[in-house]
Design a protein around this motif. Structure first.
Motif, PDB file in Angstrom:
ATOM      1  N   LEU A 142       0.970  -1.033   0.080  1.00  0.00           N
ATOM      2  CA  LEU A 142       0.269  -0.105  -0.036  1.00  0.00           C
ATOM      3  C   LEU A 142       0.930   1.050  -0.008  1.00  0.00           C
ATOM      4  O   LEU A 142       1.935   1.306   0.802  1.00  0.00           O
ATOM      5  CB  LEU A 142      -0.854  -0.026   1.267  1.00  0.00           C
ATOM      6  N   GLU A 143       0.352   2.141  -0.840  1.00  0.00           N
ATOM      7  CA  GLU A 143       1.158   3.310  -0.752  1.00  0.00           C
ATOM      8  C   GLU A 143       0.110   4.505  -0.267  1.00  0.00           C
ATOM      9  O   GLU A 143      -0.867   4.580  -0.826  1.00  0.00           O
ATOM     10  CB  GLU A 143       1.881   3.912  -2.203  1.00  0.00           C
ATOM     11  N   LEU A 144       0.640   5.396   0.625  1.00  0.00           N
ATOM     12  CA  LEU A 144      -0.014   6.535   1.066  1.00  0.00           C
ATOM     13  C   LEU A 144       0.458   7.770   0.145  1.00  0.00           C
ATOM     14  O   LEU A 144       1.377   8.142   0.063  1.00  0.00           O
ATOM     15  CB  LEU A 144       0.082   6.922   2.399  1.00  0.00           C
ATOM     16  N   ARG A 145      -0.668   8.283  -0.680  1.00  0.00           N
ATOM     17  CA  ARG A 145      -0.429   9.376  -1.400  1.00  0.00           C
ATOM     18  C   ARG A 145      -1.439  10.315  -1.016  1.00  0.00           C
ATOM     19  O   ARG A 145      -2.751  10.744  -1.516  1.00  0.00           O
ATOM     20  CB  ARG A 145      -0.688   9.061  -2.839  1.00  0.00           C
ATOM     21  N   GLY A 146      -0.746  11.560  -0.286  1.00  0.00           N
ATOM     22  CA  GLY A 146      -1.634  12.386   0.234  1.00  0.00           C
ATOM     23  C   GLY A 146      -2.641  11.736   1.395  1.00  0.00           C
ATOM     24  O   GLY A 146      -2.050  11.241   2.201  1.00  0.00           O
ATOM     25  N   ASP A 147      -3.893  11.758   1.197  1.00  0.00           N
ATOM     26  CA  ASP A 147      -5.077  10.971   1.976  1.00  0.00           C
ATOM     27  C   ASP A 147      -5.503   9.794   1.060  1.00  0.00           C
ATOM     28  O   ASP A 147      -6.508   9.353   1.522  1.00  0.00           O
ATOM     29  CB  ASP A 147      -5.921  11.813   2.469  1.00  0.00           C
ATOM     30  N   ASP A 148      -4.664   9.592  -0.136  1.00  0.00           N
ATOM     31  CA  ASP A 148      -5.333   8.374  -0.962  1.00  0.00           C
ATOM     32  C   ASP A 148      -4.487   7.046  -0.592  1.00  0.00           C
ATOM     33  O   ASP A 148      -3.143   7.401  -0.499  1.00  0.00           O
ATOM     34  CB  ASP A 148      -5.247   8.824  -2.224  1.00  0.00           C
ATOM     35  N   ILE A 149      -5.046   5.850  -0.655  1.00  0.00           N
ATOM     36  CA  ILE A 149      -4.263   4.765  -0.780  1.00  0.00           C
ATOM     37  C   ILE A 149      -4.211   4.200  -1.996  1.00  0.00           C
ATOM     38  O   ILE A 149      -4.976   4.128  -2.817  1.00  0.00           O
ATOM     39  CB  ILE A 149      -4.843   3.449   0.259  1.00  0.00           C
ATOM     40  N   TYR A 150      -3.080   4.132  -2.632  1.00  0.00           N
ATOM     41  CA  TYR A 150      -2.537   3.453  -4.003  1.00  0.00           C
ATOM     42  C   TYR A 150      -2.213   1.864  -3.853  1.00  0.00           C
ATOM     43  O   TYR A 150      -1.219   2.010  -2.993  1.00  0.00           O
ATOM     44  CB  TYR A 150      -1.560   4.478  -4.717  1.00  0.00           C
ATOM     45  N   ILE A 151      -2.890   1.305  -4.548  1.00  0.00           N
ATOM     46  CA  ILE A 151      -2.393  -0.295  -4.392  1.00  0.00           C
ATOM     47  C   ILE A 151      -1.929  -0.478  -5.861  1.00  0.00           C
ATOM     48  O   ILE A 151      -2.729  -0.595  -6.700  1.00  0.00           O
ATOM     49  CB  ILE A 151      -3.472  -1.170  -4.085  1.00  0.00           C
ATOM     50  N   PRO A 152      -0.748  -0.901  -6.027  1.00  0.00           N
ATOM     51  CA  PRO A 152      -0.083  -1.436  -7.323  1.00  0.00           C
ATOM     52  C   PRO A 152      -0.493  -2.524  -7.791  1.00  0.00           C
ATOM     53  O   PRO A 152      -0.890  -3.357  -6.858  1.00  0.00           O
ATOM     54  CB  PRO A 152       1.477  -1.157  -7.313  1.00  0.00           C
ATOM     55  N   PRO A 153      -0.424  -3.102  -8.957  1.00  0.00           N
ATOM     56  CA  PRO A 153      -0.957  -4.351  -9.573  1.00  0.00           C
ATOM     57  C   PRO A 153       0.090  -5.334  -8.568  1.00  0.00           C
ATOM     58  O   PRO A 153       1.366  -5.118  -8.643  1.00  0.00           O
ATOM     59  CB  PRO A 153      -0.570  -4.455 -11.142  1.00  0.00           C
ATOM     60  N   HIS A 154      -0.579  -6.496  -8.326  1.00  0.00           N
ATOM     61  CA  HIS A 154       0.205  -7.604  -7.465  1.00  0.00           C
ATOM     62  C   HIS A 154       0.138  -8.923  -8.232  1.00  0.00           C
ATOM     63  O   HIS A 154      -0.902  -9.530  -8.615  1.00  0.00           O
ATOM     64  CB  HIS A 154      -0.494  -7.898  -6.149  1.00  0.00           C
ATOM     65  N   LYS A 155       1.369  -9.295  -9.013  1.00  0.00           N
ATOM     66  CA  LYS A 155       1.434 -10.626  -9.474  1.00  0.00           C
ATOM     67  C   LYS A 155       1.168 -11.713  -8.377  1.00  0.00           C
ATOM     68  O   LYS A 155       0.338 -12.732  -8.695  1.00  0.00           O
ATOM     69  CB  LYS A 155       2.897 -10.576 -10.358  1.00  0.00           C
ATOM     70  N   ASN A 156       1.888 -11.473  -7.153  1.00  0.00           N
ATOM     71  CA  ASN A 156       1.654 -12.237  -6.071  1.00  0.00           C
ATOM     72  C   ASN A 156       1.734 -11.473  -4.950  1.00  0.00           C
ATOM     73  O   ASN A 156       2.331 -10.541  -4.795  1.00  0.00           O
ATOM     74  CB  ASN A 156       2.262 -13.514  -6.113  1.00  0.00           C
ATOM     75  N   TYR A 157       1.532 -12.063  -3.582  1.00  0.00           N
ATOM     76  CA  TYR A 157       1.733 -11.486  -2.455  1.00  0.00           C
ATOM     77  C   TYR A 157       1.862 -12.660  -1.497  1.00  0.00           C
ATOM     78  O   TYR A 157       1.133 -13.821  -1.306  1.00  0.00           O
ATOM     79  CB  TYR A 157       0.532 -10.515  -1.891  1.00  0.00           C
TER      80      TYR A 157
END
Length: 441
Positions: free
Chosen positions: A280-295
């Protein structure tokens, strides 16, 4: 009968705005009964449970004006207390679990109330004892009429007192707080729930003239006042929706930005999803989730299997455990999901097993998930939603699965998620509403 038809297995992309918090809405909308002055509330979610409560307030005599899609004003200057004995109230109140929330404000302001036995989710015993015992401590007297199915409550002389709650119930705490703000003297509530939604209610009541201290802790002190005034209030975004969208993004390999999440109010929710290996990346007060090939699921420091369990705030909310369970089915690694607070919330896993998930249901409270690491995709099936959160978990599973899924009983999902199919289509999901009869068993 309405159902969702989903063709899954496609990554989604885009931005999504979480709705206003359902559980906060049920509290603060009920609180408008505490004053005869106008209260304006914004960011109200357009969902059945909240709309039914607003309709119930209108039946009680509250002047309700819809200013925009998510903003209402309420003026409770002329309440019809006879409505409590009506068949309309019995049928409407009995079908809506949130109707219990109007009891505290009515007792505080008018000294009496009635409540039919409430309905709601079938997720095990959800006792109302916390509400009733709290009211009794303040001096209310209950009389249950078995013939009519009504609880009649007399509270002509509410007095502040020391209340030790048996459980840190969010709605129970909120109801006792609303009853206590107009009681004579000082009330102390120990083992109070301290969720952000309850903090929001207390802050709103203080703006209306209440005297509540200890907000954010499990020890609330309330000095009773003689009356409250009007105010304006904006709901927090729904943390359960935010968690659902984080899980959806990871599970479907999607690139999604969740807008305006009020990150500081999310508690440990982001860190629990990070334990599942989700970035998860916090950008300002938004949460950005990059595409996950796996986790990959973390292990504990000693190498033992990860356990994720629910607990009263600031622990992990039980409403997101079913989401975590679904997301874990496609992770690398294993996890034990321990649902401590409700005993029937894991019974939807049979549908996930039918879709190909590797899950061992240990007992009504615990399930072990063996992650498939996206090597074997789930397959689409026909299924029925048992409750709000399980329904959305199955929806996430269907969006990640190969092939076609049909989910029946979507009214359960729509009790908690506003325009969910429309919002998912904007991200590129192949989901549509169809008429279909559930399979007979």
């Amino acid at each position: 009968m309405n159902a969702f038809e989903i063709h899954g297995g496609k990554p989604l992309k885009g931005e999504i705005i979480p709705q206003g918090a359902k559980n906060e809405a049920l509290q603060v909308v009920s609180a408008v009964l505490l004053t005869k002055e106008k209260v304006t509330i914004s960011n109200i979610p357009d969902i059945k449970d909240v709309n039914k409560l607003i309709e119930l307030l209108g039946d009680l005599g509250v002047v309700v004006q819809r200013i925009s899609k998510d903003t209402y004003s309420f003026e409770a200057s002329n309440i019809n207390l006879d409505f409590f004995q009506s068949e309309t109230f019995r049928s409407k109140g009995g079908s809506l679990r949130g109707s219990i929330m109007i009891v505290g404000p009515l007792l505080a302001r008018f000294g009496k109330a009635a409540i039919p036995k409430p309905g709601g989710d079938k997720i095990g015993r959800r006792r109302l004892d916390t509400h009733f015992l709290g009211f009794e401590k303040l001096g209310a007297q209950f009389n249950y009429n078995a013939e009519t199915g009504f609880f009649n409550v007399d509270a002509t002389n509410l007095k502040g007192t020391y209340v030790l709650l048996e459980e840190a119930s969010v709605t129970g705490t909120a109801n006792v707080v609303m009853a206590a703000v107009l009681a004579k003297g000082t009330t102390t509530i120990y083992n109070a729930a301290c969720e952000p939604y309850l903090q929001q209610l207390c802050k709103m009541l203080n703006r209306m003239g209440a005297k509540i201290s200890g907000i954010g802790s499990n020890l609330l002190t309330i000095e009773g006042v003689s009356e409250l005034n009007g105010t304006e209030h904006r709901l927090l975004p729904d943390m359960i929706e935010i968690g659902s969208f984080i899980g959806l993004a990871a599970m479907t390999g999607s690139e999604i930005t969740i807008k305006d999440v009020q990150y500081n109010e999310l508690g440990i929710i982001p860190s629990v999803f990070r334990k599942l290996g989700i970035t998860l990346e916090l950008r300002g007060d938004d949460i950005y989730i990059p595409p996950h090939k796996n986790y990959e699921i973390d292990t504990f420091i000693d190498g033992s299997i990860m356990t994720i369990s629910d607990a009263p705030w600031p622990g992990f909310t039980p409403d997101l455990l079913s989401i975590v369970l679904v997301v874990a089915t496609q992770a690398k690694g294993n996890v034990l999901i321990h649902q401590k607070m409700f005993e029937s919330r894991l019974f939807f896993v049979d549908k996930l097993i039918d879709m190909g998930a590797q899950i061992i249901l240990c007992d009504p409270h615990r399930a072990t998930v063996i992650g498939l690491n996206k090597q074997v995709k789930l397959k689409g099936i026909e299924m029925t939603s048992p409750d709000i959160r399980a329904g959305v978990s199955l929806l996430i599973a269907a969006l990640s699965a190969n092939g076609r899924s049909i989910i029946h009983n979507i009214e359960q999902i729509e009790r908690g998620y506003q325009d969910i199919d429309t919002r998912l289509r904007l991200l590129g999901a192949d989901i549509k509403r169809i008429d279909a009869m559930p399979p007979s068993h």
